[in-house]
Design an enzyme around this catalytic site. Structure first.
Site, short mmCIF file in Angstrom:
data_model
loop_
_atom_site.label_atom_id
_atom_site.label_comp_id
_atom_site.label_asym_id
_atom_site.label_seq_id
_atom_site.Cartn_x
_atom_site.Cartn_y
_atom_site.Cartn_z
N LYS A 220 -10.19 -6.03 0.42
CA LYS A 220 -9.07 -5.78 1.31
C LYS A 220 -9.54 -5.95 2.75
O LYS A 220 -10.73 -5.94 3.01
CB LYS A 220 -8.53 -4.37 1.10
N GLY B 272 -7.76 -8.32 4.98
CA GLY B 272 -7.25 -9.55 5.59
C GLY B 272 -6.39 -9.28 6.80
O GLY B 272 -6.32 -10.08 7.73
N ASP C 205 -0.50 0.01 -1.86
CA ASP C 205 -1.05 -1.01 -0.96
C ASP C 205 -1.35 -2.27 -1.76
O ASP C 205 -1.40 -2.25 -2.99
CB ASP C 205 -2.32 -0.50 -0.28
N GLY C 206 -1.55 -3.36 -1.05
CA GLY C 206 -1.87 -4.62 -1.68
C GLY C 206 -3.37 -4.84 -1.78
O GLY C 206 -4.16 -3.92 -1.62
N ASP D 249 -6.35 -8.38 -1.24
CA ASP D 249 -6.59 -9.81 -1.04
C ASP D 249 -7.17 -10.44 -2.30
O ASP D 249 -6.95 -11.62 -2.57
CB ASP D 249 -7.52 -10.02 0.16
N GLY E 214 0.55 -4.96 5.13
CA GLY E 214 0.59 -6.36 4.72
C GLY E 214 1.96 -6.80 4.24
O GLY E 214 2.91 -6.03 4.16
N SER E 215 2.04 -8.08 3.88
CA SER E 215 3.33 -8.68 3.54
C SER E 215 3.92 -8.11 2.26
O SER E 215 5.15 -7.92 2.17
CB SER E 215 3.17 -10.20 3.41
N THR E 216 3.09 -7.81 1.26
CA THR E 216 3.62 -7.23 0.02
C THR E 216 4.07 -5.80 0.27
O THR E 216 5.12 -5.37 -0.23
CB THR E 216 2.56 -7.27 -1.09
N GLU F 89 -7.02 2.01 5.66
CA GLU F 89 -6.60 1.89 4.26
C GLU F 89 -7.54 2.69 3.36
O GLU F 89 -7.10 3.36 2.41
CB GLU F 89 -6.57 0.42 3.85
#
Length: 219
Positions: free
Chosen positions: A94, A96, A81-82, A84, A29-31, A103
Site C-alpha cells: 500500500k 500508492g 481500505d484498498g 496496490d 484511494g479511488s476504490t 493507513e
C-alpha cells in the site's frame, strides 16, 4: 465492466460490514472513494469515521459524516481500505497514494481489516508494484543506499509530500517472497517512518470486484 466499475462493486459490498452505532475506519484511494459514496447511504446509522488521509477526511465531511481523530477511539470494528497489491496470504503493498503511515495506524486499531480491490490487484508474489517507503527528508540518501543493499531500486517520488510532512521513496524491481521479514528490515532503518508492506497487519477479508460482481474471499 470497466476497472472503475469493478472498484465500485467492491466498495459498495463493504457496506455489509458496517455495524449500526459504530465508528468506521476509512482508508484512501479511488476504490475507497466508492465506499465513501456508499457510506453516505448509512451515515445516520453510524457515529462517524476515523480517516487515514486529509483527502478522505474532506470527502467524508462533505457528505456530513463526523470524522474523529484516532486518539479519540480505543478501537474500530472495521477498517475499509484498498491495496496496490495483495497476495494469497493477504499480505499487501500500500502507499500508492502516499498515505501509508496513517493507513497503518488506523489498521492497527481495527478489529477487522476489510480490503476492497478490483481483480487486477491480486498477485502471487508482491513487488511488481513499486514498494513505497515514507522517509524523513534528511535520511533520503542513506535510506536509498540501504534499500539497494536489500535488493531494490529506489526512486524519489518527485513533488510528493505526505500528510505528515515527509517524502516517499518507491522501491522498484523487488520480488518480496517474505513480506514480514522485509517489513521488519525496512522499518528498522533509522529515518524510515514506515514501509508500505502490510504483512504483520494484513487483511482479514478481501472483497474483490470482478466482471461478475464482488467476490468475498476469507482466509
Amino acid at each position: 465492466m470497466t476497472q472503475d466499475e469493478m472498484k465500485k462493486t467492491a466498495g459498495w459490498a463493504a457496506l455489509e460490514y458496517v455495524t449500526k452505532g459504530s465508528i468506521v475506519g476509512v482508508g484512501t484511494g479511488s476504490t475507497v472513494n466508492h465506499f465513501i459514496d456508499a457510506l453516505e447511504t448509512r451515515k445516520d446509522d453510524i457515529k462517524g469515521a476515523v480517516s487515514s488521509s486529509v483527502a478522505s477526511t474532506e470527502r467524508l465531511k462533505a457528505i456530513g459524516i463526523p470524522v474523529f481523530d484516532a486518539n479519540e477511539v480505543d478501537m474500530l470494528d472495521i477498517y475499509v481500505d484498498g491495496a496496490d497489491e495483495i497476495n494469497p496470504d493477504f499480505d499487501m503493498i500500500k502507499g500508492g497514494g502516499a498515505a501509508l503511515t496513517r493507513e497503518k495506524i488506523v489498521a492497527a486499531i481495527a478489529q477487522k481489516y476489510v480490503c476492497i480491490v478490483d481483480n487486477t490487484k491480486q498477485v502471487d508474489v508482491l513487488g511488481q508494484f513499486p514498494l513505497p517507503v515514507e522517509v524523513i527528508p534528511m535520511a533520503r540518501s542513506y535510506i536509498g543506499r540501504e534499500l539497494v543493499k536489500l535488493g531494490g531500486d529506489p526512486a524519489y517520488r518527485e513533488g510528493v509530500i505526505t500528510d505528515n510532512g515527509n517524502i516517499i521513496l518507491d522501491v522498484h524491481n523487488m520480488s518480496i517472497t517474505d513480506p514480514k521479514a522485509m517489513e521488519d528490515a525496512i522499518n528498522a532503518l533509522p529515518g524510515v517512518v514506515t514501509v508500505g508492506l502490510f504483512a504483520h497487519r494484513g487483511a482479514d477479508v478481501l472483497l474483490m470486484g470482478t466482471p461478475d460482481g464482488a467476490v468475498t474471499i476469507t482466509k
